[in-house]
Every structure is written in C-alpha cells, then in structure tokens.
Scaffold this motif. Sequence first.
Motif, PDB file in Angstrom:
ATOM      1  N   TYR A 518       0.819  -1.217   0.000  1.00 35.00           N
ATOM      2  CA  TYR A 518       0.000   0.000   0.000  1.00 35.00           C
ATOM      3  C   TYR A 518       0.851   1.264   0.000  1.00 35.00           C
ATOM      4  N   ALA A 519       2.148   1.129  -0.224  1.00 33.76           N
ATOM      5  CA  ALA A 519       3.044   2.288  -0.200  1.00 33.76           C
ATOM      6  C   ALA A 519       2.721   3.292  -1.287  1.00 33.76           C
ATOM      7  N   GLN A 520       2.099   2.841  -2.405  1.00 34.68           N
ATOM      8  CA  GLN A 520       1.784   3.760  -3.497  1.00 34.68           C
ATOM      9  C   GLN A 520       0.769   4.820  -3.082  1.00 34.68           C
ATOM     10  N   ASN A 521       0.091   4.633  -1.956  1.00 36.75           N
ATOM     11  CA  ASN A 521      -0.881   5.610  -1.478  1.00 36.75           C
ATOM     12  C   ASN A 521      -0.265   6.654  -0.554  1.00 36.75           C
ATOM     13  N   SER A 522       1.044   6.600  -0.346  1.00 43.61           N
ATOM     14  CA  SER A 522       1.707   7.580   0.514  1.00 43.61           C
ATOM     15  C   SER A 522       1.527   8.989  -0.043  1.00 43.61           C
ATOM     16  N   VAL A 523       1.391   9.955   0.848  1.00 41.47           N
ATOM     17  CA  VAL A 523       1.204  11.353   0.446  1.00 41.47           C
ATOM     18  C   VAL A 523       2.198  12.218   1.208  1.00 41.47           C
ATOM     19  N   ALA A 524       2.538  13.379   0.636  1.00 48.53           N
ATOM     20  CA  ALA A 524       3.534  14.247   1.266  1.00 48.53           C
ATOM     21  C   ALA A 524       3.179  15.707   1.035  1.00 48.53           C
ATOM     22  N   ALA A 525       3.788  16.573   1.845  1.00 49.46           N
ATOM     23  CA  ALA A 525       3.588  18.016   1.708  1.00 49.46           C
ATOM     24  C   ALA A 525       4.784  18.730   2.317  1.00 49.46           C
ATOM     25  N   TYR A 526       5.005  19.976   1.870  1.00 44.66           N
ATOM     26  CA  TYR A 526       6.050  20.833   2.432  1.00 44.66           C
ATOM     27  C   TYR A 526       5.369  21.920   3.244  1.00 44.66           C
ATOM     28  N   TYR A 527       5.739  22.015   4.518  1.00 47.92           N
ATOM     29  CA  TYR A 527       5.097  22.986   5.406  1.00 47.92           C
ATOM     30  C   TYR A 527       6.050  23.335   6.538  1.00 47.92           C
TER      31      TYR A 527
END
Length: 732
Positions: A518-527
């Motif tokens: 399920y790693a393909q569902n990982s999400v990221a952001a810069y904050y």
Amino acid sequence: MAGYSKYGQFDTPIQTEGDTGFVRMNTRLRPDQLKPTDVAYSSNGRMDVDGAWQVRNGIDSFGPTLTANTESIRLLATPTWKLYSGAVSISSATRSNATVTVDTATSHGYSNNTLVYITGLTGTVNPNGNRLITFVNSTQFTFTITGATGSETYTGTGTSNPAQLSATSVTGVFGSCVFSNPNTANDNYILLATNLNVQAINLSTGAATTIAYPSGLTIASNVEMLQAFDKVFIFRNGQQPFEWNGSFSGTPAFTLVIGGTYAVSAYIDNSNNTVVADGVATVTTVSNHGLSIGDKIYVVDKGAGSLIEQGDGYTIATIPTLTSFTFFTQTPDDATHKAVYSVRQSQSLGLMHMPAPAWGVHHQRRLWLPYVYEPGGSSGSPTYTARNILDEIVASDILNSDTYDRIQSQYRISGGTADSLVAVEPFAEDNLLVFMRHAIHLIKGISGSLLDTSVNLITKEVGCLARKSIVQIGNQVLFLSDNGVYAAAFGDLYNLRGAGVPLSEPINSIVSRINRNYAQNSVAAYYNNRYYIAVPLDDSIKNNTLLVYNLLNQGWESVDTTGQSAWSIDYLHVSDTGGFSKLYVVGGSGSIHIIDSRQDGSDRLTLYAGIDAVIYPVSSYVKTRQYTMGTLERKKYRSYELQIESSESEASNATISFESENLDTEETLGTVYELLGNANLPVGEDASLRGRIGNKRGYAGQLTITPTVGRPKVRAVTVSAAITNLGLTQAT
C-alpha cells in the motif's frame, strides 16, 4: 564535583558526556555510533533551530463532519473496524446525562472503540444509530450522546448490530484538492469528493457548500481532483471526467467534459457572418459552434475584410451565445461581410478529447495527462478503450483542456521498455520531470511549440513509488522510491541528477517497515520548513504515520502517530487561512484536521463521521544516543543532569529512564515531578535537574525522556560515569 571516585594505583576518574542540543534522529546506526546532537529515536517530537527537543503541537479537528447523522461511514477505508455478524438482543438500556449504558442478553462480542448499530429503543433522547462504544464487560457497553441531560430508562425491543450504511448517506471521501476562489481574496476551500457530491469546505468559516455531480452519476472508487483553467476537474481513470466552472452562484454543479470522437468543425462560412468594430471581431454562425473561450480560430479566407489569414490564429475571447463568438484583432473596422474560419486541424492522426486519465498536472498553460485510454464513441455516449500502454503522456492545447493532438502533443517516455508512468512534476519553468516506476526523465522546452521539446533520461537507478509523495522544495524534488525517500537536485549547469544515497538513509529501519502493498498511497507536503510524508507502517493498509524531515536541521526529527487505529491520512493539503499557511489532513471518513495546531500536548480527533471529536493525549518520547565516555571500558553510571523547560501554556512533567548496554539493564530513574519536590514544572519555567543513576554498570548508557504532562522542552542532558576496568586483565 570530585574528579575521581577514589585515589590509588588505579585511580577512577569521573567522566561526563552529554548533549547541549538535539538536531536530528538516526535509527540506522547503533546508538553508540551517533554524533553529538543526534538522538536514537524521536516520537511525536520537534527539534527546532534552538536545539531543543519538544513534544509536537497537537492535531486539531476542523470543519463539519460529512453529515449530521452517524450513518455516514466508510467501512472499506477503515479496515480496523471490526465487522460483527448477527444481532444481539438488548436486555436493558439506561441513560444518565450523556452516557448510555447497554446490557445485552448474551455476550455481545464487541471490542472497545468500535461502531455498533443500535435499533429498536424508544426514549426521550434517541439512542438509535451507529454509536462508538466503550467496552465494559462481555454483556455491557456504553456510549455517549453529546449534549444529552437528565436520565431515563429506554423501552422497546432493542438490538445491537454491526455498523450499517444508508443508501442515501455519504459513505466517505474518494478524492480531495484545495480550491482557491480567484474572485475573492483569502477565500480558500478544501473540496471533498464523496460518493454523492462534492463538499466545498470554506477554510475561513468551516461552512460547507454542496456541489452536485452530473445528474444520475455518483462516485464509487478513488478519483483525483485538480484546479486548472479556472475549473476543477475530477479524473475517474477510464471514465468520462467531470468539470466545474468554479462558480458558487446559483446551484453549483459539475458537468461532464466533452467526450466522444473529436469532430473537426466544418468551415464557418455563412454569409455576412463577421463584423469588426473597435478591435473586436464578432462572428455569428448558423448552428451551435461548440467552441469555448480560449480556443483558437483560424481565418481561411478574410473575404472583403482585413483580418489576418492563417498565421497564429485568433483566441476566442467571449461566447455571447451558442451561435456567436468574439475575438480581439488589431485590424481596421470592417462592415458586415463574409469570412471563412476553421479550428486547428491535426497534422497527423487527428485530435482527440480528454482521454479519461487517472490524474493530471497543470504546467505552462497545458494539462499533462497519462495517455492510457483511447476516447471514442459519440458526444452523448463516449467510450474509452484501454490502449495497454502505460508509459505515455499527452498534453492539451494551450488553455484548452478539451483538445489533444495524438502525435504532436504525445510522448512515449520509456520507448516500450519494461517501465510504467507514475507521475509528472512541473520543474524549473520550462521543464517537466517524468517519474517512471524505475527511472526519471526530463522534458525540456515545453513553454512554446511542443515540436521543439526534447526528452532526456536522468537516471535509471531510481524511480518513484508513490505519485503523491513528490514535493518540490527549492532546487530539490523529494519523492518516495523503493529504497526510501530521495532528493533530486537541480545542480550545476541545470543538470538534474539523482542523489546516490537516499535522504531517508538515517531512518532506514523505519522506512523498511512501510507496507509495500500500500506504499503507493503515501502522500507528502512541504510545510513550515519541513517535509511531511504519510506512510502505512507495518501491517496497516492506510497511511497511519507521519515521517518528518526538518529542512533547516537537514535531518529527520520525528515519527508522528496518534495511537488511534481509525486514524488515517488520505490527503495532505497546505493552504492559506487568514494570511497564515496551515497543513490540513483529510481522512477517508471525511474528517479534516490541522497538523501542529493545538498549543497543548493533546490531539482532538474526529475518527468517525457523525461522531464528535475526542481529546487524546499525545504519546511522545525522545531517546538519546548512547554515552560511552570515549572508551570501550565498562563504566559505573553515577548520575545525570537534565535541562528542561515548560511551554508557555502548560506545566510539565516527564518520566526519566536509563538503559545500559553490556551489561543490559533498563530502569526508571524518576520523574520531573519527584525531582522538583512533588510538583510539576510551572508554565514557562525552566530547571536544571540532577538525579542518581545508581552505579549501573555497562559499556554504554542512554536516557529516555517520556513527557507525561504538557509539552516540556528538553534542552540538554549529561551523564557521569566512572571507568571501572583500568587493569590489563579481561573484564568479567
């Protein structure tokens, strides 16, 4: 303090070692190999530029739940909800203020903190519906009804059942994006694509606006949303996409994008169809022209007028009616006359409409989409046929999301090798990064004619595992690969290079726990100068953990969790609210939360739609490196000193423990409360605390500080020890 514990032939010096600050976490190396200011582990903590470690700010629930009733749940998105079979009879049910106590005739089999559907009970305050229960014993459980007062005994033939869904209720969120209203300042929204409609949540007020889907259509699987060209698109992977014009006036609703085989319009050549006045040409047609604002129109024959034939064409400025359009022209006024027009014609295999992509990216006034499906059929009954090609992208015409050239705007990136397209990322103005599963490519020169572009291979050593993990920060692009998080830098001579060592190498032991299924569902952001990446750890099938990389410290600073099995991070959005940026989390049940928002050491979480937010304490700790006093000899660890400070809003307490290696021991040394004479460290105060370790023997020793009250800031630690083996014989 004495420098020796005794004097004689083999003097035993007292050695001191510690850290006056904390900068980054390293879990790959042994704790005795770490450098000063490194920590062996940081859970739910932050290490700011002042070098102190502190419990992170709490997560806060934001906005409305999807509906006002508790039937709105998404079972598939929250697999930890246990499904029970069969109804269990209720023998009695009573309410005391907000707490309802239910007794069952037989063992109910429910576990704590799960949803149970109550039915058949009658009373003043309705207890029926999906309820989040607290386990008491095998035949009793409780739940709360927010705001209820008084007491009562319920009547009726009640049963408790597995959590249930309503066919007319929202069952979860299948897509999300940030929408910025271009017509108002600081008016930003988070859009939630549910199964029945889109909910637009105003980030200033928390108010929700419903945006309908095209009549008769719903969503039953994950989709992607994108704002571009003053529209919002919903990409449905093999199905006709939706689009919304961004207007909240009237009854806002999505419509279907143009589908079917691309019909090249016949020439517009009816008599007296053109008039030019004050730089504006107005053209009338006999029937619906089907054009849109931003489309290109070309003059084939200017007739008696002064328009420019061929050339770059004219851009349609307005559509007054279905049978008229206007464009601007720097030509003299012309009385009504006949001119012949045509839309752009393909030079090769023809034009097509949007090819039902799974996702899209906006860059240099074009949409860039995966070219997986071939559009066909008619406008009223479009078809999308799988091409069985997974490494091609296609670009729209400039400012035109409906027109795509099959040859001039299409790229087959990997040339048919065993690779597939994962993502496209805008980069450095005129370039586009193309992430394949096992390689990275760069398309150069996309701002003008696509005939002048070039495709270059950057690296075949690494590819991208999760499309939504890609974040551009300055001259770097960070992304999750099979080997961890990488950073690709735009270096000398604008020559993009893939970094040889993963950015996540210092926390490889944690990254290796990511559930690869399920790693393909990982999400990221810069904050806030940090790279946040949400991943599914261990056996979780949803993103349940945030890994935090501090760009200022150039290191990983925390593994963030909530400890709640129903917690999920499906989307991360950064958006301005009242002039301040915030990091929002959208969960599968439709909940919205703000990361690092609360000033106290608690999370306020909405875990189930229709269930009120609940306060959960943040469970955190920091484990220092191992202190060896620079020698392999065994030591007697005598004492420690801790520099600690309370936050400006809460008093503090923490447990201090010590672990030694070879000999292996672990012991709790005490608490801040005890060291201060049975008092918490007051708000905003700091203290230098000393305590005894008790001559614990070992080759290396480390401290673990576990906050239990407030958000204490650990500024420095030291430990002292005496070398115990100064002879040349073997230690025993």
